[in-house]
Design an enzyme around this catalytic site. Structure first.
Site, PDB file in Angstrom:
ATOM      1  CB  THR A 153      20.258 -25.613  18.143  1.00 29.39           C
ATOM      2  OG1 THR A 153      20.682 -25.354  16.802  1.00 29.39           O
ATOM      3  CG2 THR A 153      21.208 -24.945  19.112  1.00 29.39           C
TER       4      THR A 153
ATOM      5  NE  ARG B 152      12.617 -30.300   8.356  1.00 30.03           N
ATOM      6  CZ  ARG B 152      12.478 -28.991   8.478  1.00 30.03           C
ATOM      7  NH1 ARG B 152      11.441 -28.398   7.950  1.00 30.03           N
ATOM      8  NH2 ARG B 152      13.389 -28.275   9.102  1.00 30.03           N
TER       9      ARG B 152
ATOM     10  CE  LYS C 137      13.545 -14.850  23.488  1.00 32.54           C
ATOM     11  NZ  LYS C 137      14.913 -14.381  23.236  1.00 32.54           N
TER      12      LYS C 137
HETATM   13  N1  LIG Z   1      18.605 -22.262  19.412  1.00 31.77           N
HETATM   14  C1  LIG Z   1      18.400 -21.613  20.546  1.00 31.77           C
HETATM   15  O1  LIG Z   1      19.342 -21.102  21.186  1.00 31.77           O
HETATM   16  C2  LIG Z   1      17.007 -21.474  21.078  1.00 31.77           C
HETATM   17  C3  LIG Z   1      16.822 -20.845  22.333  1.00 31.77           C
HETATM   18  C4  LIG Z   1      15.523 -20.758  22.848  1.00 31.77           C
HETATM   19  C5  LIG Z   1      14.453 -21.243  22.138  1.00 31.77           C
HETATM   20  N2  LIG Z   1      14.666 -21.817  20.911  1.00 31.77           N
HETATM   21  C6  LIG Z   1      13.493 -22.332  20.205  1.00 31.77           C
HETATM   22  O2  LIG Z   1      13.577 -23.753  20.142  1.00 31.77           O
HETATM   23  C7  LIG Z   1      12.993 -24.217  18.934  1.00 31.77           C
HETATM   24  C8  LIG Z   1      14.015 -25.052  18.170  1.00 31.77           C
HETATM   25  O3  LIG Z   1      15.134 -24.248  17.853  1.00 31.77           O
HETATM   26  P1  LIG Z   1      16.497 -24.880  17.298  1.00 31.77           P
HETATM   27  O4  LIG Z   1      17.481 -23.759  17.297  1.00 31.77           O
HETATM   28  O5  LIG Z   1      16.813 -26.126  18.018  1.00 31.77           O
HETATM   29  O6  LIG Z   1      16.056 -25.212  15.783  1.00 31.77           O
HETATM   30  P2  LIG Z   1      16.839 -26.153  14.750  1.00 31.77           P
HETATM   31  O7  LIG Z   1      18.258 -26.287  15.121  1.00 31.77           O
HETATM   32  O8  LIG Z   1      16.481 -25.625  13.395  1.00 31.77           O
HETATM   33  O9  LIG Z   1      16.157 -27.576  14.936  1.00 31.77           O
HETATM   34  C9  LIG Z   1      14.835 -27.852  14.532  1.00 31.77           C
HETATM   35  C10 LIG Z   1      14.608 -29.335  14.590  1.00 31.77           C
HETATM   36  O10 LIG Z   1      13.219 -29.574  14.295  1.00 31.77           O
HETATM   37  C11 LIG Z   1      13.119 -30.511  13.249  1.00 31.77           C
HETATM   38  N3  LIG Z   1      11.941 -30.187  12.433  1.00 31.77           N
HETATM   39  C12 LIG Z   1      11.578 -28.971  11.967  1.00 31.77           C
HETATM   40  N4  LIG Z   1      10.440 -29.092  11.240  1.00 31.77           N
HETATM   41  C13 LIG Z   1      10.120 -30.399  11.243  1.00 31.77           C
HETATM   42  C14 LIG Z   1       9.079 -31.154  10.654  1.00 31.77           C
HETATM   43  N5  LIG Z   1       8.137 -30.580   9.905  1.00 31.77           N
HETATM   44  N6  LIG Z   1       9.042 -32.480  10.877  1.00 31.77           N
HETATM   45  C15 LIG Z   1       9.993 -33.074  11.635  1.00 31.77           C
HETATM   46  N7  LIG Z   1      11.009 -32.412  12.222  1.00 31.77           N
HETATM   47  C16 LIG Z   1      11.065 -31.089  12.020  1.00 31.77           C
HETATM   48  C17 LIG Z   1      14.395 -30.359  12.463  1.00 31.77           C
HETATM   49  O11 LIG Z   1      14.633 -31.542  11.764  1.00 31.77           O
HETATM   50  P3  LIG Z   1      15.755 -31.625  10.587  1.00 31.77           P
HETATM   51  O12 LIG Z   1      17.043 -31.120  11.189  1.00 31.77           O
HETATM   52  O13 LIG Z   1      15.818 -33.048  10.298  1.00 31.77           O
HETATM   53  O14 LIG Z   1      15.274 -30.746   9.504  1.00 31.77           O
HETATM   54  C18 LIG Z   1      15.407 -30.144  13.580  1.00 31.77           C
HETATM   55  O15 LIG Z   1      15.760 -31.366  14.145  1.00 31.77           O
HETATM   56  C19 LIG Z   1      12.531 -22.963  18.187  1.00 31.77           C
HETATM   57  O16 LIG Z   1      11.175 -22.732  18.484  1.00 31.77           O
HETATM   58  C20 LIG Z   1      13.383 -21.854  18.776  1.00 31.77           C
HETATM   59  O17 LIG Z   1      12.748 -20.584  18.735  1.00 31.77           O
HETATM   60  C21 LIG Z   1      15.909 -21.948  20.381  1.00 31.77           C
END
Ligand SMILES: NC(=O)c1ccc[n+]([C@@H]2O[C@H](COP(=O)([O-])OP(=O)(O)OC[C@H]3O[C@@H](n4cnc5c(N)ncnc54)[C@H](OP(=O)(O)O)[C@@H]3O)[C@@H](O)[C@H]2O)c1
Length: 453
Positions: free
Chosen positions: A31, A63, A223
């Site tokens: 995301t 991944r 936070k």
């Molecule tokens: N979403 C929000 O609105 C938001 C807001 C503020 C902060 N955050 C923070 O931002 C971070 C990411 O959130 P997100 O919502 O973007 O998560 P997400 O959609 O689940 O994306 C995670 C990404 O990391 C990759 N990944 C995870 N483990 C991995 C590994 N072992 N090796 C390689 N790649 C790996 C995943 O790859 P695959 O897809 O290929 O598995 C995916 O591309 C988190 O810490 C979250 O707390 C998110």
């Protein structure tokens, strides 16, 4: 693709030379990562102009390589090895947007050890391993920037560090979890109970299938540790925060709070006291006339009181792909501008505070202080005076006492009490004893009241 032989972290070239690009390796393209890729591509020229040099994504780890390659459309090499990104000599700054606290810690520490700046949106990582990560960053003279980890579209770290930098911060308080705010708004506006409001949040995608992190207050506590570290120089330690979620909040308390002129919000509060800092995440009553009571739905709102600026307020989306990308890229621009300057001048990395502020201790629960709301089921309406007088004898000063409007026909009488500010240690003892009082007919509910003035 542009490749420059200059190694990372060398000082910026002289004015006559074309500024070299800041080379970014990104771990995770979900995301937040995909949003960062899109916004960087879309606003490339403006971002380069503001940063004083191009910001170029040179490598991505995920991944699912096929999915990652689809997102970047072949413009950037992708790898399934995050450590490769963290340690690659062509990378100046590592953006960690994968999440989690295990492998992410290793990637971030590896990047730092290789002299790379880090930008992360991972609040859980910093709340759990922040002390270690910021110490390593200090040792290696690199920045760890984390605006996206706090309130996403609200640039609160920047506000604290830059806009309000002249101030002695008195308190920071905020609605810093959109999921719980959505649920509380539903309970208030539509009279739903907690379970029904949570189900609706899940159906609309505001809450995860496993919502524990949000509804138990952990996400807000993560936070708050970062906000408090910026405001007061306290250690970034989740264990220091008193955390209470909204899972046991009753619809009747939302209605009783409304009867008294308050709304219930899940607030993260970091407040300076003489002896230290209170750090707590709790459902709390906020006067309905207060701006904070009007931060509704999934929105976030943060207020800061500084001794010079007074109270300022910040409002915006607390989650989302491009909303978080906005913060991640702002941190990249800071790194691009300040890479090569002295560490203390750089984007917020908390090592800075070790020199600039004397860290305040975090107060234990018993030493924290605030007004309270009590809902006391009693046997008879005439028990109001007895309860009020008894509380005063227990050193709990009473500001207002009244009977609740009947929640439903046939429900027993309930006494509502608003106290004056009282130390939590005194309040806890009184609550324990009150439960055994002969006039009390059921479980006593106590919530904090936050005036935010
Ligand atoms: N979403 C929000 O609105 C938001 C807001 C503020 C902060 N955050 C923070 O931002 C971070 C990411 O959130 P997100 O919502 O973007 O998560 P997400 O959609 O689940 O994306 C995670 C990404 O990391 C990759 N990944 C995870 N483990 C991995 C590994 N072992 N090796 C390689 N790649 C790996 C995943 O790859 P695959 O897809 O290929 O598995 C995916 O591309 C988190 O810490 C979250 O707390 C998110």
């Amino acid at each position: 693709m542009y490749r420059d032989p200059v190694q990372s972290l060398e000082p910026l070239p002289s004015r006559s030379a074309a500024p070299r690009a800041l080379r970014v390796g990104m771990i995770g393209i979900g995301t937040v990562g995909a949003g960062t890729f899109r916004v960087l591509a879309r606003n490339q020229a403006d971002i380069a102009g503001r940063a004083g040099r191009p910001i170029e994504l040179v490598m991505v780890a995920a991944r699912n390589l096929e999915r990652a390659a689809r997102i970047v459309g072949g413009t950037v090499p992708v790898t399934d090895d995050p450590l490769r990104v963290a340690t690659h000599p062509d990378v100046d700054v590592v953006v960690e947007v994968a999440g989690g606290t295990g492998p992410a810690r290793d990637w971030v520490l590896a990047a730092i050890a290789h002299g790379k700046h880090v930008v992360t949106a991972n609040k859980a990582l910093l709340a759990v391993h922040g002390a270690e990560i910021f110490a390593a960053a200090r040792q290696h003279g690199v920045a760890v920037a984390y605006e996206g980890a706090v309130a996403v579209s609200i640039p609160i770290v920047k506000a604290l560090r830059e806009g309000l930098t002249a101030n002695r911060i008195e308190w920071v308080a905020g609605i810093i979890n959109g999921t719980t705010n959505f649920i509380l708004s539903k309970m208030e506006d539509e009279g739903l109970d907690f379970a029904a409001a949570l189900a609706e949040a899940q159906a609309l995608g505001y809450a995860e299938a496993d919502p524990a992190f949000d509804i138990e207050g952990i996400d807000a506590a993560h936070k708050l540790t970062l906000l408090a570290a910026n405001a007061f120089g306290t250690s970034v330690r989740l264990a220091d925060v008193q955390v209470e979620g909204i899972t046991s909040l009753q619809r009747t308390d939302v209605a009783c709070a409304a009867q008294l002129g308050f709304r219930i919000k899940l607030l993260g509060v970091a407040r300076r006291r003489e002896e230290g800092v209170e750090l707590r995440v709790q459902p709390a009553l906020v006067p309905v006339s207060h701006l904070m009571a009007h931060v509704n739905g999934s929105m976030n709102g943060i207020m800061v009181k500084g001794d010079a600026a007074g109270v300022t307020m910040y409002y915006g989306a607390g989650a989302g792909s491009e909303q978080t990308a906005s913060a991640v890229i702002a941190d990249l621009v800071d790194v691009a501008r300040l890479d090569g300057t002295h560490a203390a001048q750089r984007v917020p990395h908390l090592g800075f505070h070790a020199h600039a502020m004397s860290a305040l201790p975090v107060l234990p629960r018993a030493a924290t202080c605030s007004s309270h709301y009590l809902r006391v089921p009693v046997h008879a309406a005439g028990d109001v005076e007895a309860i009020s007088a008894w509380l005063v004898r227990q050193q709990v000063p009473v500001r207002h006492v009244t009977l609740a409007a009947a929640a439903q026909p046939g429900s027993g009488p309930q006494v509502l009490v608003l106290t004056q500010p009282v130390q939590q240690g005194t309040m806890d003892l009184a609550l324990h004893a009150l439960q055994a009082h002969p006039s009390v007919a059921g479980k006593v509910t106590a919530l904090r009241v936050e005036e935010l003035a």
